[in-house]
Structures are given as structure tokens and as C-alpha cells.
Design a protein around this motif. Structure first.
Motif, mmCIF file in Angstrom:
data_model
loop_
_atom_site.group_PDB
_atom_site.id
_atom_site.type_symbol
_atom_site.label_atom_id
_atom_site.label_comp_id
_atom_site.label_asym_id
_atom_site.label_seq_id
_atom_site.Cartn_x
_atom_site.Cartn_y
_atom_site.Cartn_z
ATOM 1 N N PRO A 108 -35.238 -21.354 -53.002
ATOM 2 C CA PRO A 108 -34.357 -20.329 -52.414
ATOM 3 C C PRO A 108 -33.007 -20.194 -53.103
ATOM 4 N N ASN A 109 -32.582 -21.234 -53.808
ATOM 5 C CA ASN A 109 -31.268 -21.189 -54.453
ATOM 6 C C ASN A 109 -31.346 -20.946 -55.952
ATOM 7 N N TYR A 122 -46.414 -13.720 -55.824
ATOM 8 C CA TYR A 122 -45.802 -14.648 -56.781
ATOM 9 C C TYR A 122 -44.294 -14.730 -56.564
ATOM 10 N N LEU A 123 -43.647 -13.567 -56.458
ATOM 11 C CA LEU A 123 -42.200 -13.547 -56.238
ATOM 12 C C LEU A 123 -41.829 -14.185 -54.906
ATOM 13 N N ASP A 124 -42.616 -13.932 -53.878
ATOM 14 C CA ASP A 124 -42.333 -14.508 -52.566
ATOM 15 C C ASP A 124 -42.429 -16.026 -52.600
ATOM 16 N N TRP A 125 -43.407 -16.554 -53.325
ATOM 17 C CA TRP A 125 -43.546 -18.008 -53.448
ATOM 18 C C TRP A 125 -42.320 -18.607 -54.134
ATOM 19 N N TYR A 181 -34.573 -18.035 -61.649
ATOM 20 C CA TYR A 181 -36.037 -18.099 -61.716
ATOM 21 C C TYR A 181 -36.651 -16.834 -61.104
ATOM 22 N N TYR A 182 -36.165 -16.459 -59.933
ATOM 23 C CA TYR A 182 -36.678 -15.261 -59.261
ATOM 24 C C TYR A 182 -36.415 -14.016 -60.096
ATOM 25 N N TYR A 183 -35.195 -13.905 -60.610
ATOM 26 C CA TYR A 183 -34.818 -12.713 -61.387
ATOM 27 C C TYR A 183 -35.660 -12.590 -62.650
ATOM 28 N N ASP A 184 -35.906 -13.718 -63.316
ATOM 29 C CA ASP A 184 -36.657 -13.691 -64.576
ATOM 30 C C ASP A 184 -38.093 -13.204 -64.386
#
Length: 547
Positions: free
Chosen positions: A118-119, A109-112, A123-126
């Protein structure tokens, strides 16, 4: 008598067989006599070959009646609210994850997110689990803080440190990925190989990458124009060829009526979870439950009675306040903290770790007396009804957020709006004045003519005398969510399927994970093999020549 050549007879039989199969495949309306799936009759399409099945990772759970909290243990320390009130309840058939969601599943999920946005660092951190849940003032758990989520030593262990809210977002993401894979692999949309290249080949230049991620609701609403090599034929006489169509005949998106896309992944309700964990189906014959259970396995003990595994602990929990795994050289449950998601023996539904390992989030809002009030069929507390925001009421297009997902608004309609109410943007039956007739612009029509107050959406406080007392007489509120199952950090009393506790939906713990469920559509009975059935006469064939 003249004999018919063998090859002619064979050819004739093929013609008859083909005609018969074609007729059966297409079908005919028993009310109008019109043939389905034929352009000359208007092109109304019906899937006569629908076969349901679970989504990836799920197993079938045949529903039925059971006594909610019927397995409750009377033991010291258990208080009101630790169990539901005993009540006869029926759960519809559904699907459930065979295992808890693992660290590898979450890293996918995180990799997707990282690849797709990518910027978008927020979103990734949350979506990163809170690995600080491992820290204790008087314990040395720092290695788990740094390694538990990402190190391959723990890749098959259940993900922890995820909130109820994060678990729900994962379910939504998983729904879209499973449905997108299904559509692209079957050729209804451009394949991943053509989009990204595969093996030695490169991506096909005529297959531009989509500008937004796939979303099931947006696709079903016709707002994604991507037709693959085996796209569905559009049999409507007025159909025109799509600009993105690689076939000569007109094609269309897959529809809900085609029965191809899977239902949304979601958290199981508390009733579904308890029913599935108890697994009484293995002890039932002709509606008679031979032996009840207090754990997901038979018997009153916590260790195996089978000859080859006699004495082995059946779940990952702590036997006493200080015994997490037993004595070195003869570990009992073999798990100091969590254990791999396929540990121990599955229950009679084929589900792993429905007791111990990690507690699991369920969908319900917590109340100590929930099951005094809820409905007896599919009981659930926590309904929050939402509608997709309409961007254009004429075309039916729905608004999207920056991630390509539908914008959801609190529902204001307890029944279907009239066409005039829909165009004016006013609630059904509100009696509010419609917008002026001169307003013809779609954007203007999409703007409500009156201020809308949300009087319908939130049913979580329905028949609830405790709602609104948070901080005064209770710590329970509408963001308190139920978790069940017991964990590596709990003693055996919490392994009982009826046991329940709660935590705020934005909080997490080192002993809470989750698994997903999915609604099963259609008949409740999963298999008719070996069971008595009523004989049903086939539909009579209609012939217009008789009239």
C-alpha cells in the motif's frame, strides 16, 4: 467341504485389493528393488499418480512440424523482414492462453499490488499501462485515455498500452498467484480462508499472515515454512516436525518432483505463436495437411461462408484506410477500436483473436533474418541466461529482493561448477584460484574470490552480423521485440500468422496487447484416444526373497 462365510470372503478380497493398490501406489525401483514412498526404505518419494494439465486460462497446443512463414502472402508493400524466411520447424507441445489478457485481468494485478504494497506507490505506478497511447494530434480519443482501462464498459476488452517488459512481469506475478492458490486450496499451505477469514468466520489466530508474498522459486527452495492441514508427509527417517506444523507427523513443502506446481507463465516464442495461430491441426489427417491456410481460418476470404453467419467478418481489423467497422445499421466487424477478448470464432486450437483485435507481444528479439540461423527445434532468439544469487552456498539459500523474489544475476557458467568452485564463488572451468581454506563463514564463502566477467549470459547476438550497428545502419537492437497478429488498426495483410513487426521492449501502443503461454512437460502427444500405439509390457515385480 467347509464353506467360507460370505463376509469372510469379502473381507479377504478387501485385504487383497488394498494390498494390491498399496503396492501399485507406492511402486518399487526396477533397479534396486527398494520400495518407494516407505519410511523403512529411506522415504524416497515418487508421485506415481501424476497427471499433467494446463494452468488457469490455458488450452493445450499439440506441437509438431510446420513451415515457418509458409502462409506468407505475396502482396505489394511487403518487404524483407515483414515475414520470416521459410523454414521447416518443429515446435514442442505447450499451453497457450485461450484469449488475450483483458483489462479486468490487468486491474486484478494492479489491485494485488495496491493491497500488498500500500505504501509502494512507485511499484503501482510502474505497472499502470500507458493510456496516453490513445492520443493522436488530429483525433478526439480523450475518452479512451480516461476510460478504456478502468471503465466496466471495457472490462472484457484486451489490455493495451503495456510494454513487453510489463507483460513479462505480469507473467511472473501470475505464476506465483496460480501456484499459491493451488497450494492453499489443496491444503498444502494454510488456506486463504484461515489466513483472511471467509464467509461468516474470521481468520484463525494460529495462522499468522506471511510477511512476504508467495514466490514459487523461494518456496521450492524451502525458504517458506507454511504447512497446511494436508501438507505433504515427510517420510525421511531423520525428519523432524516443523515449528509451523499442525499435524502430528513430520511434513514438508511440496517439491518439483511431486508434479503439483505449474510451470511459469511466459510470453510465447514467435514460432509457438505462429504455429498456434495457423491451427493446421484441424486440416491434418495421418500427417497429411489437406488444406493450407493464410489466416487462422480456412479459405482465402475474410468473411464467414457458413449459412447462419454468411458474410460476417471473421476478425477485428480495418478493411480500408478509413473503414474501421462498416456502415451504421449493418456493422461488419462490430469493433471501432478493440472488441471483447471472446469475440469472433476461435481457431482449430480453440484460441480467440489470433488475427486482429490487438497485435500480441512474443518473446523473441527481432532480426529480419532470424530464421536463417536459429535451431530447427523450438527456434528462439533472445536467450539471456540468469542464475539465482546464492546467499549461502552450504545450505543453498538464495538471496531475495525487497519483494521476496530471487535476486537474479547474469549466468557465468556454461556447465555445472565443481563443489570447490561453488564454495569459492568462481565460474566453472575458469582456472581461477579458490578462496583460502580458512574462510569458513558462509557469507565470506558466498563472496566471489575473483572478479567475474559475464562471458556466457547473453546469447541474443549469436551468429548476428547486425548486432552493434544500431543507429548506424539499422534501428534494430537487442531490445527490439517481435509482435504479431494484426489489430483493429491494421489492414488485412497483417492478419497473416507469418507477418511480423517490432517495437522496443520499453515502448507500447494502443494496438498491442499479449497473451501468455506455458511449457508442457512430458510426452508430446496430448491424447492417445483412437490412435495406434505400441504395446509396452508392464514392469516386472522385484522380490528380494529370490536372491
Amino acid at each position: 467341504m467347509k464353506r467360507i462365510p460370505l463376509y469372510s470372503f469379502s473381507f479377504l478380497m478387501i485385504i487383497i485389493l488394498f494390498t494390491s493398490c498399496s503396492s501399485k501406489k507406492n511402486g518399487t525401483s526396477d533397479k534396486t528393488g527398494m520400495a518407494y514412498n516407505k519410511k523403512e526404505y529411506g522415504g524416497f518419494q515418487v508421485n506415481n499418480k501424476f497427471k499433467r494439465g494446463p494452468g488457469a486460462g490455458l488450452v493445450e497446443i499439440e506441437g509438431g512440424v510446420f513451415v515457418m512463414s509458409g502462409s506468407a502472402i505475396e502482396a505489394p508493400g511487403q518487404e524483407l523482414g515483414n515475414y520470416n524466411q521459410k523454414r521447416e520447424t518443429t515446435v514442442s507441445s505447450f499451453y497457450m492462453d485461450e484469449t488475450e489478457v483483458s483489462n479486468t485481468n490487468w486491474l486484478e494485478y494492479l489491485d494485488w499490488i495496491r493491497r500488498t504494497y500500500p505504501n509502494d506507490h512507485e511499484y503501482y505506478y510502474d505497472e499502470i499501462p500507458d493510456t496516453l497511447v490513445w492520443r493522436r494530434p488530429l483525433s478526439y480519443n480523450e475518452p479512451y485515455v480516461d476510460n478504456y482501462l478502468r471503465h466496466p464498459a471495457y472490462q472484457d476488452y484486451p489490455v493495451v498500452g503495456v510494454t513487453w517488459e510489463q507483460a513479462n512481469r505480469y507473467c511472473a506475478w501470475r505464476t506465483d498467484r496460480v501456484n499459491e492458490l493451488l497450494l492453499r486450496d489443496r491444503g498444502y499451505m494454510t488456506s486463504f480462508k484461515d489466513l483472511n477469514g471467509g464467509g461468516r468466520g474470521a481468520a484463525i489466530a494460529s495462522s499468522p499472515k506471511p510477511t512476504e508474498p508467495f514466490n514459487t522459486d523461494i518456496y521450492l527452495n524451502g525458504q517458506i515454512d507454511d504447512k497446511g492441514k494436508k501438507a505433504m508427509k515427510d517420510l525421511s527417517p531423520s525428519a523432524t516436525q516443523s515449528t509451523n506444523n499442525t499435524r502430528n507427523a513430520p511434513t514438508r513443502n511440496v517439491r518439483l518432483e511431486d508434479g503439483i506446481l505449474k510451470q511459469p507463465y511466459r510470453l510465447p516464442t514467435e514460432a509457438e505463436w505462429e504455429y498456434a495461430a495457423l491451427g493446421l491441426i484441424g486440416n491434418t489427417q495421418y500427417e497429411n495437411i489437406n488444406t493450407n491456410k493464410i489466416y487462422p481460418w480456412n479459405g482465402l476470404g475474410l468473411s464467414s461462408a457458413k449459412k447462419k453467419t454468411r458474410g460476417m467478418i471473421l476478425a477485428n481489423f480495418k478493411r480500408t484506410k478509413g473503414d474501421y467497422m462498416g456502415v451504421g445499421g449493418a456493422l461488419n466487424d462490430k469493433g471501432g477500436i478493440t472488441a471483447p477478448v471472446r469475440s469472433y470464432t476461435p481457431n482449430d486450437f480453440g484460441l480467440y483473436n489470433m488475427a486482429g483485435n490487438v497485435n500480441e507481444w512474443v518473446a523473441d528479439v527481432y532480426r529480419p533474418t532470424t530464421f536463417e540461423a536459429v535451431d530447427p527445434l523450438n527456434p528462439y532468439r533472445g536467450n539471456f541466461y540468469q542464475d539465482k544469487k546464492t546467499m549461502d552456498p552450504i545450505t543453498g539459500k538464495i538471496a531475495k529482493d525487497k519483494y521476496g523474489k530471487p535476486v537474479l544475476l547474469p549466468a557465468v557458467n556454461a556447465k555445472k561448477q565443481t563443489w570447490a568452485e561453488r564454495q569459492a564463488g568462481i565460474p566453472a572451468g575458469s582456472g581461477a584460484a579458490p578462496a583460502p581454506a580458512a574462510a569458513t563463514d558462509s557469507a565470506a564463502k558466498a563472496t566471489p574470490a575473483v572478479a567475474i566477467s559475464n562471458t556466457y549470459a547473453d546469447q541474443r547476438g549469436y551468429r548476428d552480423r547486425e548486432n552493434g550497428l544500431y543507429g548506424e545502419t539499422t534501428l534494430v537492437n537487442n531490445k527490439s521485440r517481435v509482435y504479431k497478429g494484426g489489430s483493429w488498426n491494421d489492414q488485412a495483410i497483417w492478419l497473416n500468422p507469418a507477418a511480423r513487426r517490432f517495437l522496443q521492449q520499453d515502448e507500447s501502443s494502443a494496438d498491442i496487447g499479449f497473451r501468455c503461454a506455458m511449457t508442457m512437460l512430458g510426452a508430446s502427444e496430448i491424447s492417445t484416444a483412437g490412435k495406434r500405439e505400441f504395446k509396452v509390457k508392464p514392469q516386472k515385480k522385484f522380490s528380494s526373497s529370490k536372491f
